[in-house]
Design an enzyme around this catalytic site. Sequence first.
Site, PDB file in Angstrom:
ATOM      1  N   THR A  44      31.818  17.015  29.266  1.00 18.51           N
ATOM      2  CA  THR A  44      31.309  15.647  29.201  1.00 18.51           C
ATOM      3  C   THR A  44      31.337  15.098  27.775  1.00 18.51           C
ATOM      4  OG1 THR A  44      29.078  16.582  29.187  1.00 18.51           O
ATOM      5  CG2 THR A  44      29.909  15.786  31.289  1.00 18.51           C
ATOM      6  N   TYR A 107      25.236  10.572  39.539  1.00 16.78           N
ATOM      7  CA  TYR A 107      24.980   9.366  40.321  1.00 16.78           C
ATOM      8  C   TYR A 107      24.670   9.660  41.786  1.00 16.78           C
ATOM      9  CZ  TYR A 107      25.103   4.705  42.256  1.00 16.78           C
ATOM     10  OH  TYR A 107      24.748   3.554  42.909  1.00 16.78           O
ATOM     11  N   TYR A 133      26.613  23.594  35.022  1.00 15.36           N
ATOM     12  CA  TYR A 133      26.125  22.788  33.896  1.00 15.36           C
ATOM     13  C   TYR A 133      25.058  21.836  34.404  1.00 15.36           C
ATOM     14  CZ  TYR A 133      26.304  19.427  29.975  1.00 15.36           C
ATOM     15  OH  TYR A 133      25.990  18.592  28.938  1.00 15.36           O
ATOM     16  N   ARG A 138      21.537  13.052  31.974  1.00 17.27           N
ATOM     17  CA  ARG A 138      22.795  12.302  32.085  1.00 17.27           C
ATOM     18  C   ARG A 138      23.278  12.159  33.526  1.00 17.27           C
ATOM     19  NH1 ARG A 138      25.425  11.568  26.855  1.00 17.27           N
ATOM     20  NH2 ARG A 138      27.026  10.487  28.029  1.00 17.27           N
ATOM     21  N   LYS A 161      25.006  26.545  31.897  1.00 17.13           N
ATOM     22  CA  LYS A 161      24.652  25.806  30.685  1.00 17.13           C
ATOM     23  C   LYS A 161      23.443  24.958  31.052  1.00 17.13           C
ATOM     24  CE  LYS A 161      26.274  22.188  27.509  1.00 17.13           C
ATOM     25  NZ  LYS A 161      27.368  21.221  27.199  1.00 17.13           N
ATOM     26  N   ILE A 203      26.350  26.065  24.155  1.00 14.33           N
ATOM     27  CA  ILE A 203      27.535  25.207  24.208  1.00 14.33           C
ATOM     28  C   ILE A 203      27.117  23.936  23.491  1.00 14.33           C
ATOM     29  CG2 ILE A 203      29.190  23.999  25.670  1.00 14.33           C
ATOM     30  CD1 ILE A 203      28.782  26.192  27.767  1.00 14.33           C
TER      31      ILE A 203
END
Length: 292
Positions: A44, A107, A133, A138, A161, A203
Amino acid sequence: MFSGSIVALITPMDPKGKLCLSSLKKLVNYHINSGTSAIVSVGTTGESATLSHEEHGNVVMQTLEIANEKIAVIAGTGSNDTAEAISLTKRFEYSGIKGCLSVTPYYNRPTQEGLYQHFKAIANSTNLPQILYNVPSRTGCDILPETVARLSKIKNIIGIKEATGDLSRINQINNLVNSDFILMSGDDITALDFMRLGGNGIISVTANIAAREMVTICKLASQKKFNKAYQLNQNLMFLHKVLFCESNPIPVKWAAKKIGLIEHDNLRLPMTTLSNINQLQVEQALILSGLQ
């Protein structure tokens, strides 16, 4: 390769919004020379949301070619469309990619069962190691420890992550998974605490511009030399924070250009260049951390 300091690599673009290959070469070599454990290409932070499917694959393959087996490359392959995530993952099956980082579907806000079925379908489509992840700030959804535990039973889902910044998640997950399941922080501010509590590394966004420093901090943490690690990390703390003064990767791209790692700080709309007032903050952080 799935521990220590792994960089969530930015995707350098030219003024026309196309991949800047010369800057990509400079970035990859910077991480090879700095001792970074691995590169995540087009995660991302690499602006996967605004790259086409074809561009996404091409950037990963260019990164892999430049790396030339001198540093491991992990492909970002996440999507809010399970079929697209599977398609991206399959593209890299026999490429030399060492694994995939797959973000929770943004979303859509799937249920925990939806998250389980999404990642299970991806994992079952490939032999490549899969790293989950989780970044609720976000994506709008949070993969809970119990769901992570279910997914950890799938043989090629090897780790997560975890970017909630909630340090209690480490014990919650560790208590539910086997000891070989990998826990990587996705939050530079809390990463050292994450490692002190049993995490395997980070990360990192900060590693884009402070690669050697992040490598050293992670090595010290792995050696349980936390006093020294905290001293070094404190020098970067203001930088960790201001790299998120605007949406990632806006500040880190500006910083990378400022210190000469990339030629341009271009982004694709709807992302825009770092505002003048925040440029002052980021520049101050670069000076305080000794990067400029």
